[in-house]
Design a protein around this motif. Structure first.
Motif, PDB file in Angstrom:
ATOM      1  N   ARG A  67       4.325   9.189  -7.695  1.00  0.00           N
ATOM      2  CA  ARG A  67       5.464   9.976  -7.234  1.00  0.00           C
ATOM      3  C   ARG A  67       5.092  11.181  -6.368  1.00  0.00           C
ATOM      4  O   ARG A  67       5.812  12.166  -6.312  1.00  0.00           O
ATOM      5  CB  ARG A  67       6.330  10.407  -8.409  1.00  0.00           C
ATOM      6  CG  ARG A  67       6.961   9.213  -9.104  1.00  0.00           C
ATOM      7  CD  ARG A  67       7.876   9.618 -10.209  1.00  0.00           C
ATOM      8  NE  ARG A  67       8.592   8.509 -10.799  1.00  0.00           N
ATOM      9  CZ  ARG A  67       8.057   7.610 -11.605  1.00  0.00           C
ATOM     10  NH1 ARG A  67       6.782   7.643 -11.892  1.00  0.00           N
ATOM     11  NH2 ARG A  67       8.804   6.659 -12.123  1.00  0.00           N
ATOM     12  N   ARG A  68       3.928  11.083  -5.727  1.00  0.00           N
ATOM     13  CA  ARG A  68       3.540  12.130  -4.791  1.00  0.00           C
ATOM     14  C   ARG A  68       2.628  11.541  -3.723  1.00  0.00           C
ATOM     15  O   ARG A  68       1.956  10.552  -3.963  1.00  0.00           O
ATOM     16  CB  ARG A  68       2.857  13.300  -5.493  1.00  0.00           C
ATOM     17  CG  ARG A  68       1.628  12.911  -6.249  1.00  0.00           C
ATOM     18  CD  ARG A  68       1.005  14.099  -6.967  1.00  0.00           C
ATOM     19  NE  ARG A  68      -0.417  13.919  -7.098  1.00  0.00           N
ATOM     20  CZ  ARG A  68      -1.322  14.132  -6.175  1.00  0.00           C
ATOM     21  NH1 ARG A  68      -0.969  14.571  -4.997  1.00  0.00           N
ATOM     22  NH2 ARG A  68      -2.595  13.920  -6.395  1.00  0.00           N
ATOM     23  N   MET A  69       2.641  12.158  -2.563  1.00  0.00           N
ATOM     24  CA  MET A  69       1.798  11.692  -1.468  1.00  0.00           C
ATOM     25  C   MET A  69       0.595  12.610  -1.338  1.00  0.00           C
ATOM     26  O   MET A  69       0.756  13.802  -1.111  1.00  0.00           O
ATOM     27  CB  MET A  69       2.559  11.731  -0.139  1.00  0.00           C
ATOM     28  CG  MET A  69       3.600  10.676   0.025  1.00  0.00           C
ATOM     29  SD  MET A  69       4.175  10.552   1.748  1.00  0.00           S
ATOM     30  CE  MET A  69       4.729  12.199   2.114  1.00  0.00           C
ATOM     31  N   LEU A 103       0.825  -1.206   0.000  1.00  0.00           N
ATOM     32  CA  LEU A 103       0.000   0.000   0.000  1.00  0.00           C
ATOM     33  C   LEU A 103       0.860   1.256   0.000  1.00  0.00           C
ATOM     34  O   LEU A 103       0.510   2.266  -0.629  1.00  0.00           O
ATOM     35  CB  LEU A 103      -0.961  -0.004   1.191  1.00  0.00           C
ATOM     36  CG  LEU A 103      -1.972  -1.148   1.232  1.00  0.00           C
ATOM     37  CD1 LEU A 103      -2.908  -0.985   2.419  1.00  0.00           C
ATOM     38  CD2 LEU A 103      -2.735  -1.280  -0.069  1.00  0.00           C
ATOM     39  N   THR A 104       2.004   1.200   0.673  1.00  0.00           N
ATOM     40  CA  THR A 104       2.935   2.323   0.647  1.00  0.00           C
ATOM     41  C   THR A 104       3.495   2.527  -0.760  1.00  0.00           C
ATOM     42  O   THR A 104       3.596   3.657  -1.241  1.00  0.00           O
ATOM     43  CB  THR A 104       4.077   2.099   1.663  1.00  0.00           C
ATOM     44  OG1 THR A 104       3.511   2.004   2.965  1.00  0.00           O
ATOM     45  CG2 THR A 104       5.084   3.226   1.622  1.00  0.00           C
ATOM     46  N   ALA A 105       3.833   1.432  -1.426  1.00  0.00           N
ATOM     47  CA  ALA A 105       4.308   1.539  -2.812  1.00  0.00           C
ATOM     48  C   ALA A 105       3.206   2.098  -3.709  1.00  0.00           C
ATOM     49  O   ALA A 105       3.472   2.913  -4.600  1.00  0.00           O
ATOM     50  CB  ALA A 105       4.785   0.175  -3.309  1.00  0.00           C
ATOM     51  N   ALA A 106       1.960   1.693  -3.461  1.00  0.00           N
ATOM     52  CA  ALA A 106       0.825   2.231  -4.230  1.00  0.00           C
ATOM     53  C   ALA A 106       0.685   3.729  -4.006  1.00  0.00           C
ATOM     54  O   ALA A 106       0.451   4.493  -4.952  1.00  0.00           O
ATOM     55  CB  ALA A 106      -0.475   1.508  -3.843  1.00  0.00           C
ATOM     56  N   LEU A 107       0.859   4.138  -2.771  1.00  0.00           N
ATOM     57  CA  LEU A 107       0.790   5.549  -2.411  1.00  0.00           C
ATOM     58  C   LEU A 107       1.787   6.372  -3.221  1.00  0.00           C
ATOM     59  O   LEU A 107       1.480   7.465  -3.692  1.00  0.00           O
ATOM     60  CB  LEU A 107       1.069   5.686  -0.910  1.00  0.00           C
ATOM     61  CG  LEU A 107       1.496   7.023  -0.348  1.00  0.00           C
ATOM     62  CD1 LEU A 107       0.322   7.969  -0.315  1.00  0.00           C
ATOM     63  CD2 LEU A 107       2.048   6.834   1.045  1.00  0.00           C
ATOM     64  N   TRP A 108       2.973   5.843  -3.412  1.00  0.00           N
ATOM     65  CA  TRP A 108       4.039   6.548  -4.129  1.00  0.00           C
ATOM     66  C   TRP A 108       4.020   6.310  -5.640  1.00  0.00           C
ATOM     67  O   TRP A 108       4.871   6.826  -6.356  1.00  0.00           O
ATOM     68  CB  TRP A 108       5.396   6.125  -3.579  1.00  0.00           C
ATOM     69  CG  TRP A 108       5.736   6.801  -2.303  1.00  0.00           C
ATOM     70  CD1 TRP A 108       5.659   6.273  -1.048  1.00  0.00           C
ATOM     71  CD2 TRP A 108       6.204   8.138  -2.139  1.00  0.00           C
ATOM     72  NE1 TRP A 108       6.054   7.201  -0.128  1.00  0.00           N
ATOM     73  CE2 TRP A 108       6.400   8.344  -0.774  1.00  0.00           C
ATOM     74  CE3 TRP A 108       6.489   9.165  -3.036  1.00  0.00           C
ATOM     75  CZ2 TRP A 108       6.860   9.552  -0.261  1.00  0.00           C
ATOM     76  CZ3 TRP A 108       6.943  10.371  -2.527  1.00  0.00           C
ATOM     77  CH2 TRP A 108       7.126  10.555  -1.163  1.00  0.00           C
ATOM     78  N   SER A 109       3.079   5.533  -6.143  1.00  0.00           N
ATOM     79  CA  SER A 109       3.115   5.134  -7.555  1.00  0.00           C
ATOM     80  C   SER A 109       3.042   6.307  -8.524  1.00  0.00           C
ATOM     81  O   SER A 109       3.581   6.236  -9.623  1.00  0.00           O
ATOM     82  CB  SER A 109       2.007   4.126  -7.863  1.00  0.00           C
ATOM     83  OG  SER A 109       0.730   4.704  -7.678  1.00  0.00           O
ATOM     84  N   GLY A 165       9.140   5.602   0.857  1.00  0.00           N
ATOM     85  CA  GLY A 165       8.827   5.499  -0.560  1.00  0.00           C
ATOM     86  C   GLY A 165       9.245   4.183  -1.188  1.00  0.00           C
ATOM     87  O   GLY A 165      10.111   4.150  -2.053  1.00  0.00           O
ATOM     88  N   LEU A 166       8.649   3.094  -0.779  1.00  0.00           N
ATOM     89  CA  LEU A 166       8.979   1.768  -1.298  1.00  0.00           C
ATOM     90  C   LEU A 166       8.596   1.609  -2.766  1.00  0.00           C
ATOM     91  O   LEU A 166       7.646   2.222  -3.237  1.00  0.00           O
ATOM     92  CB  LEU A 166       8.256   0.696  -0.491  1.00  0.00           C
ATOM     93  CG  LEU A 166       8.688   0.559   0.966  1.00  0.00           C
ATOM     94  CD1 LEU A 166       7.714  -0.332   1.717  1.00  0.00           C
ATOM     95  CD2 LEU A 166      10.083   0.009   1.043  1.00  0.00           C
ATOM     96  N   SER A 167       9.309   0.752  -3.441  1.00  0.00           N
ATOM     97  CA  SER A 167       9.017   0.403  -4.831  1.00  0.00           C
ATOM     98  C   SER A 167       8.443  -1.010  -4.872  1.00  0.00           C
ATOM     99  O   SER A 167       8.801  -1.862  -4.054  1.00  0.00           O
ATOM    100  CB  SER A 167      10.309   0.459  -5.646  1.00  0.00           C
ATOM    101  OG  SER A 167      10.131  -0.179  -6.893  1.00  0.00           O
ATOM    102  N   LEU A 168       7.586  -1.250  -5.846  1.00  0.00           N
ATOM    103  CA  LEU A 168       7.030  -2.596  -6.027  1.00  0.00           C
ATOM    104  C   LEU A 168       8.147  -3.613  -6.260  1.00  0.00           C
ATOM    105  O   LEU A 168       8.045  -4.765  -5.833  1.00  0.00           O
ATOM    106  CB  LEU A 168       6.035  -2.602  -7.190  1.00  0.00           C
ATOM    107  CG  LEU A 168       5.298  -3.899  -7.465  1.00  0.00           C
ATOM    108  CD1 LEU A 168       4.554  -4.390  -6.228  1.00  0.00           C
ATOM    109  CD2 LEU A 168       4.332  -3.718  -8.626  1.00  0.00           C
ATOM    110  N   ASP A 169       9.219  -3.192  -6.899  1.00  0.00           N
ATOM    111  CA  ASP A 169      10.340  -4.094  -7.161  1.00  0.00           C
ATOM    112  C   ASP A 169      10.997  -4.605  -5.876  1.00  0.00           C
ATOM    113  O   ASP A 169      11.658  -5.640  -5.886  1.00  0.00           O
ATOM    114  CB  ASP A 169      11.404  -3.396  -8.017  1.00  0.00           C
ATOM    115  CG  ASP A 169      10.900  -3.079  -9.409  1.00  0.00           C
ATOM    116  OD1 ASP A 169       9.970  -3.769  -9.884  1.00  0.00           O
ATOM    117  OD2 ASP A 169      11.429  -2.140 -10.022  1.00  0.00           O
TER     118      ASP A 169
END
Length: 128
Positions: free
Chosen positions: A29-31, A21-27, A58-62
């Protein structure tokens, strides 16, 4: 089946949910404030500590190993991620691209993923 009928998540599974969900939040590139609130509430509900720290990282899906999840958990995780991207009521092309990547990593059927995304948007519009 009620939520109370489901087995509780192990701490590592709960952490993975919050991280996705954190990665989705940053997808995009803004919060957005609404997205941050959604992730923080999910973390509190799941008993995951230090959610604020994870959000700012700011986690990445990767970086995440979503393939280990069982099929029902994959569907629920995708729905929660779609809800998180919809929380700010703005659909961004980067969010669509990110959700497509998550769908592929989870091995979800495209039709199922589209239905979950539409459901997330309907729920968001009803929430106001």
């Amino acid at each position: 089946m009620a939520a109370s009928d489901l087995p509780p998540l192990r701490p590592d599974e709960a952490q993975l949910v919050v991280d996705v969900l954190t990665a989705a939040l940053w997808s995009d590139r803004r919060m957005a404030r609404q997205q941050v609130r959604a992730v923080a509430e999910a973390g509190a509900l799941l008993g995951v500590p230090d959610v604020a720290v994870r959000i700012t990282r700011g986690l990445s899906l990767d970086d995440l190993e979503v393939e280990a999840l069982a099929p029902p958990a994959r569907i629920a995780l995708f729905a929660a991620a779609a809800w998180t991207t919809a929380a700010d009521s703005r659909e961004h092309p980067l969010e669509r691209l990110w959700l497509a990547g998550l769908r592929a990593r989870l091995g979800l059927d495209g039709m199922v993923a589209r239905r979950l995304e539409r459901l997330a948007w309907r729920m968001r519009s009803q929430a106001g």
